[in-house]
Design a protein around this motif. Sequence first.
Motif, PDB file in Angstrom:
ATOM      1  N   ASP A  70      38.056 -36.963  50.147  1.00  0.00           N
ATOM      2  CA  ASP A  70      37.139 -37.742  50.982  1.00  0.00           C
ATOM      3  C   ASP A  70      35.709 -37.537  50.503  1.00  0.00           C
ATOM      4  O   ASP A  70      35.347 -36.480  49.973  1.00  0.00           O
ATOM      5  CB  ASP A  70      37.273 -37.325  52.444  1.00  0.00           C
ATOM      6  CG  ASP A  70      38.651 -37.651  53.015  1.00  0.00           C
ATOM      7  OD1 ASP A  70      39.283 -38.599  52.510  1.00  0.00           O
ATOM      8  OD2 ASP A  70      39.089 -36.939  53.942  1.00  0.00           O
ATOM      9  N   ASP A  71      34.892 -38.548  50.716  1.00  0.00           N
ATOM     10  CA  ASP A  71      33.489 -38.462  50.298  1.00  0.00           C
ATOM     11  C   ASP A  71      32.732 -37.468  51.166  1.00  0.00           C
ATOM     12  O   ASP A  71      32.979 -37.340  52.367  1.00  0.00           O
ATOM     13  CB  ASP A  71      32.828 -39.836  50.375  1.00  0.00           C
ATOM     14  CG  ASP A  71      33.398 -40.813  49.354  1.00  0.00           C
ATOM     15  OD1 ASP A  71      33.776 -40.352  48.263  1.00  0.00           O
ATOM     16  OD2 ASP A  71      33.460 -42.016  49.654  1.00  0.00           O
ATOM     17  N   LEU A  72      31.794 -36.785  50.523  1.00  0.00           N
ATOM     18  CA  LEU A  72      30.890 -35.915  51.263  1.00  0.00           C
ATOM     19  C   LEU A  72      29.825 -36.756  51.939  1.00  0.00           C
ATOM     20  O   LEU A  72      29.561 -37.902  51.560  1.00  0.00           O
ATOM     21  CB  LEU A  72      30.225 -34.911  50.310  1.00  0.00           C
ATOM     22  CG  LEU A  72      31.152 -34.006  49.488  1.00  0.00           C
ATOM     23  CD1 LEU A  72      30.312 -33.123  48.569  1.00  0.00           C
ATOM     24  CD2 LEU A  72      32.006 -33.147  50.407  1.00  0.00           C
ATOM     25  N   ASP A  73      29.208 -36.173  52.927  1.00  0.00           N
ATOM     26  CA  ASP A  73      28.052 -36.802  53.564  1.00  0.00           C
ATOM     27  C   ASP A  73      26.818 -36.388  52.779  1.00  0.00           C
ATOM     28  O   ASP A  73      26.491 -35.195  52.698  1.00  0.00           O
ATOM     29  CB  ASP A  73      27.935 -36.361  55.016  1.00  0.00           C
ATOM     30  CG  ASP A  73      26.782 -37.042  55.739  1.00  0.00           C
ATOM     31  OD1 ASP A  73      26.152 -37.952  55.146  1.00  0.00           O
ATOM     32  OD2 ASP A  73      26.485 -36.666  56.890  1.00  0.00           O
ATOM     33  N   LEU A  74      26.151 -37.351  52.155  1.00  0.00           N
ATOM     34  CA  LEU A  74      25.009 -37.027  51.315  1.00  0.00           C
ATOM     35  C   LEU A  74      23.939 -36.270  52.082  1.00  0.00           C
ATOM     36  O   LEU A  74      23.282 -35.376  51.532  1.00  0.00           O
ATOM     37  CB  LEU A  74      24.425 -38.310  50.714  1.00  0.00           C
ATOM     38  CG  LEU A  74      23.415 -38.140  49.579  1.00  0.00           C
ATOM     39  CD1 LEU A  74      24.066 -37.477  48.382  1.00  0.00           C
ATOM     40  CD2 LEU A  74      22.822 -39.489  49.195  1.00  0.00           C
ATOM     41  N   ALA A  75      23.783 -36.596  53.359  1.00  0.00           N
ATOM     42  CA  ALA A  75      22.756 -35.924  54.156  1.00  0.00           C
ATOM     43  C   ALA A  75      23.116 -34.468  54.449  1.00  0.00           C
ATOM     44  O   ALA A  75      22.232 -33.670  54.793  1.00  0.00           O
ATOM     45  CB  ALA A  75      22.535 -36.678  55.467  1.00  0.00           C
ATOM     46  N   SER A  76      24.392 -34.101  54.313  1.00  0.00           N
ATOM     47  CA  SER A  76      24.796 -32.724  54.598  1.00  0.00           C
ATOM     48  C   SER A  76      24.507 -31.775  53.446  1.00  0.00           C
ATOM     49  O   SER A  76      24.584 -30.554  53.617  1.00  0.00           O
ATOM     50  CB  SER A  76      26.296 -32.678  54.912  1.00  0.00           C
ATOM     51  OG  SER A  76      27.064 -33.015  53.762  1.00  0.00           O
ATOM     52  N   LEU A  77      24.164 -32.304  52.277  1.00  0.00           N
ATOM     53  CA  LEU A  77      23.876 -31.473  51.120  1.00  0.00           C
ATOM     54  C   LEU A  77      22.411 -31.044  51.131  1.00  0.00           C
ATOM     55  O   LEU A  77      21.516 -31.855  51.384  1.00  0.00           O
ATOM     56  CB  LEU A  77      24.181 -32.218  49.832  1.00  0.00           C
ATOM     57  CG  LEU A  77      25.630 -32.667  49.631  1.00  0.00           C
ATOM     58  CD1 LEU A  77      25.762 -33.482  48.351  1.00  0.00           C
ATOM     59  CD2 LEU A  77      26.562 -31.474  49.594  1.00  0.00           C
ATOM     60  N   THR A  78      22.173 -29.782  50.857  1.00  0.00           N
ATOM     61  CA  THR A  78      20.815 -29.239  50.811  1.00  0.00           C
ATOM     62  C   THR A  78      20.436 -29.013  49.357  1.00  0.00           C
ATOM     63  O   THR A  78      21.139 -28.303  48.628  1.00  0.00           O
ATOM     64  CB  THR A  78      20.730 -27.906  51.570  1.00  0.00           C
ATOM     65  OG1 THR A  78      21.133 -28.124  52.929  1.00  0.00           O
ATOM     66  CG2 THR A  78      19.325 -27.352  51.541  1.00  0.00           C
TER      67      THR A  78
END
Length: 487
Positions: free
Chosen positions: A270-278
């Motif tokens: 599943d795709d990651l949430d781009l906003a969850s990456l720091t």
Amino acid sequence: MNRTHALIAACALLGACSFGRDGKPPAMPQPAHYGAQPQPDTSVTAEGAAQRFVTGAKPVPEWWKLYRSDALDALVDEGLRASPSLAAADKSLVAAREQLRAQVGSSLLPSIDAGAQATRQRGLGIPEVGPPTVLYNLFVGQIQAQYTFDIFGAARFANASLAAQVDQQAFQLDAARRALAANIVTGAIGAAALHAQIDVTERLIALAADDAHDAERRYALGSASRAEMFSAQQNAASLAAQLPGLRAQWLATRHALAVLLGRTPDRAPDDLDLASLTVPADVPVVLPSELLQTRPDIQAADAALKAAAAQVGVATAQLFPSLSLSASMGKGGFSWPTALSGAGALWSVGASLSQPIFHGGALLAQRRAAIAAYDAAVDQYKQTVLAAFQNVANTLASLETDSEALAFADTASSKARDVSADAAARVRLGAIPPRAARGSEQQYLNARLSTIRASSARMSDTAALFQAMGSPLASGASLSQADGADR
């Protein structure tokens, strides 16, 4: 006897000499900074975060954990554990190490073999003495030993060359492992960014479709021109045409990521949430002098240089004499009682000395070829180092420009969002028509697309810079020490 002793002493003295090159890497220039311009200590602030370039810091072993995403960590761990390409490279390295142990054992230690033979033979006799044919049995059992003195180091040079090749393979495996981790990180970031772009594009298409439908109604009522209606329809169709390409790129990225993880494409994660990456705040910038020790590709080039240097020694040692000793002892006879008695004792001791005299110039040509190959390895090492410096310089420059582009895109997106929110409020008050709010939202979404691309580029280039810095300790660096007892 005195001449023999003198010959052996002279051979031992010559054997102590080094016929190969030293294998030391050439001195390389140490630039004050990697790029044409010095990199800043800190990047510009974008999306509320600025990156600090820590010059002189050590590489980070598991740098992907700095993105603070458990899902991303799990993907990298799975890929490093389940990748077939890594597993194949690791097993090939194990096979190469075993081949090295086999060559060392066969070249530096005596060989001892045991053999037994039992045959029944028919031979021609002497008619004047006995019967015309003779039938007899032959029983032989013996132990044979052979040892070739490595007087001029041919075997040692060959073993050193193979050991350096094994080290080179180990460094290449380490480079492949780090490249796999970086590809998984950038693949996951790319898939997340494309997913976000698809969501924004779908909203843009919906807004454009509403504009086209509104233009059609206004044209039917006579409040809009035909050209205005066609323009709205063309804009909606153009936006819709962009979506299939985005989806194809997104699916291809997910499929590639699945294969990197050792999965089939239908089991893509599943795709990651781009906003969850720091985005990592501190990025190490290894000194150029230390980069030669941390980059696996440079270490592999160094190992290839040492292997080529040892091959020069092999080719030179082949020009000198070779001394071998052989011995055997056992029992033999025409019957078991005779073979097992004292009369059946067999033994032999021998020595052989060979000196190449004429081989049509082949041995000298082989030595010249080995020297040329060594010179080529020196140049290849230099090119590898320069390419590594270029790789770091380009990645640093890209990361700096990524932060600047993201800062401008984020500012534009923030202002466009404010304009869109203000237009939506005015529509609710009846001050402006709905199509004006749709236009403001479209401007915001287009700015949002630029922000997504810039944010993805900064995260991906950060991963590329971590990879370019190398590793604190390459997995194959201690190979010669680890196998020292076996060699």
